[in-house]
Design a protein around this motif. Structure first.
Motif, PDB file in Angstrom:
ATOM      1  N   THR A 301       0.807  -1.217   0.000  1.00  8.89           N
ATOM      2  CA  THR A 301       0.000   0.000   0.000  1.00  8.89           C
ATOM      3  C   THR A 301       0.844   1.273   0.000  1.00  8.89           C
ATOM      4  O   THR A 301       0.325   2.376   0.073  1.00  8.89           O
ATOM      5  N   TRP A 324     -10.099  -2.989  -0.742  1.00 10.90           N
ATOM      6  CA  TRP A 324     -10.125  -4.337  -1.299  1.00 10.90           C
ATOM      7  C   TRP A 324     -11.445  -4.578  -2.039  1.00 10.90           C
ATOM      8  O   TRP A 324     -12.519  -4.290  -1.518  1.00 10.90           O
ATOM      9  N   TRP A 332      -7.207  -5.488  -5.393  1.00 12.96           N
ATOM     10  CA  TRP A 332      -7.140  -4.199  -4.689  1.00 12.96           C
ATOM     11  C   TRP A 332      -7.220  -3.087  -5.720  1.00 12.96           C
ATOM     12  O   TRP A 332      -6.552  -3.121  -6.751  1.00 12.96           O
TER      13      TRP A 332
END
Length: 354
Positions: A301, A324, A332
């Motif tokens: 991320t 998600w 994602w």
């Protein structure tokens, strides 16, 4: 008991299960499996034909109309928005009614700094429930629509159990072709897709969230891509970045992860007036800086993204790490911030994190 609603409900559940199972069995929209005999494959030197190529290509196995948007409200709060229609074919033919071999899957999402709203629609082709027409352009699944004039203005709607949106998209720049004039190579083995984008879209509209209506403005990026097997059998997923910098330049870059730990990369540099430079494998680099536990999966991320030829060295961070997509084929997808040599906003999609 009225049997008709009950039977309709049962039929809907069975259809949803069948489509979801079929699509999931093909990998992410069939991208990593061998194309069956009879399906067309992309060829270098293809001459695009518009508006026809805005529509479907049933002789290819997989295709999508894919829009993401970075938005803000009057208070400067960041939002992300996604509208996607996937087409997946069971056979290289059109057909009619229930014999049509086309499967359709729609994904819609809204991301806030605190929440991620996502919903999915599944449909069988040939019965009018989902489809795309090229001229006049209209893409739909149930009551979701993306429709209008690609060269001027499009409208877009979608809704789920706890959100909805209604957007107007205005073209402010040219169409962009990736790779070699739209022939986008995806592996050292030569797998490829046809790939073009509209990255210069101004957006206005309204998000409807559990807290109420939120007027928003921002920028969107619309991708079109189709193929029959764009990934090789040793590729496990991809990380795709669309980056819009504050100075008006843009960049698309992706890396396709391989089972040996290496990755195949590609990138397109886009100037504010729409001129492009295509970069081959190795020029674009993306290194994971931080991961998050997302729905029981370890997902990157925060990334360090570089393109040395343009002195790009930026940190890309998810606005909401929990973006998600808990859909039939999970992945994602969410908005990102960009800081470093260049600043801005963008979108990140990551698949294959099972």
């Amino acid at each position: 008991m009225n049997a008709k609603p009950f039977l309709a409900s049962v039929f809907s559940v069975l259809l949803t299960f069948w489509i979801a199972s079929t699509v999931a069995a093909q990998g992410f929209a069939g991208l990593g499996t061998q194309a069956d005999e009879g399906f067309a494959v992309p060829e270098r030197g293809y001459v695009f034909d518009f508006p026809t190529d805005h529509g479907p290509h049933p002789d290819f196995r997989i295709e999508w109309w894919y829009l993401t948007a970075n938005l803000k409200d009057a208070n400067g709060t960041d939002y992300g928005l996604q509208w996607t229609l996937f087409r997946s074919a069971l056979a290289p033919e059109e057909g009619a009614g229930w014999s049509a071999p086309q499967l359709w899957m729609g994904h819609a999402a809204v991301t806030t700094p605190e929440r991620h709203f996502v919903t999915e629609r599944l449909a069988r082709g040939g019965i009018g429930q989902a489809g795309v027409t090229a001229d006049p352009f209209s893409a739909w699944i149930d009551d979701w629509e993306l429709t209008g004039d690609w060269a001027d203005t499009l409208s877009m709607t979608a809704s789920g159990p706890d959100f909805a949106y209604d957007m107007i998209l205005k073209q402010t720049g040219p169409q962009i072709f990736h790779g070699d004039s739209g022939y986008s190579v995806k592996s050292a083995g030569g797998q490829a897709s046809y790939y073009y984008s509209y990255p210069f879209l101004e957006v206005t509209g309204t998000l409807t969230l559990p807290t109420g209506d939120v007027p928003v403005t921002g920028q969107a990026w619309l991708d079109r891509e189709w193929s029959s097997q764009p990934l090789s059998d040793d590729q496990t997923g991809w990380d795709w970045f669309s980056l819009s910098f504050d100075d008006g330049t843009k960049m698309m870059g992706f890396l396709l992860r391989q089972t040996d730990g290496n990755a195949y990369t590609s990138a397109t540099w886009i100037t504010p007036d729409g001129a492009t430079i295509a970069y081959p494998d190795g020029a674009f680099q993306a290194e994971v800086l931080e991961t998050s536990d997302v729905d029981g999966r370890t997902v990157p991320t925060r990334w360090q993204v570089t393109l040395a030829d343009k002195n790009v060295d930026v940190t890309v961070t998810a606005i909401n790490p929990d973006a998600w997509m808990a859909t039939s084929v999970p992945y994602w997808e969410g908005p990102i911030t960009i800081e470093g040599s260049h600043n801005g906003r963008g979108y990140l999609e990551m698949t294959g994190y099972e």
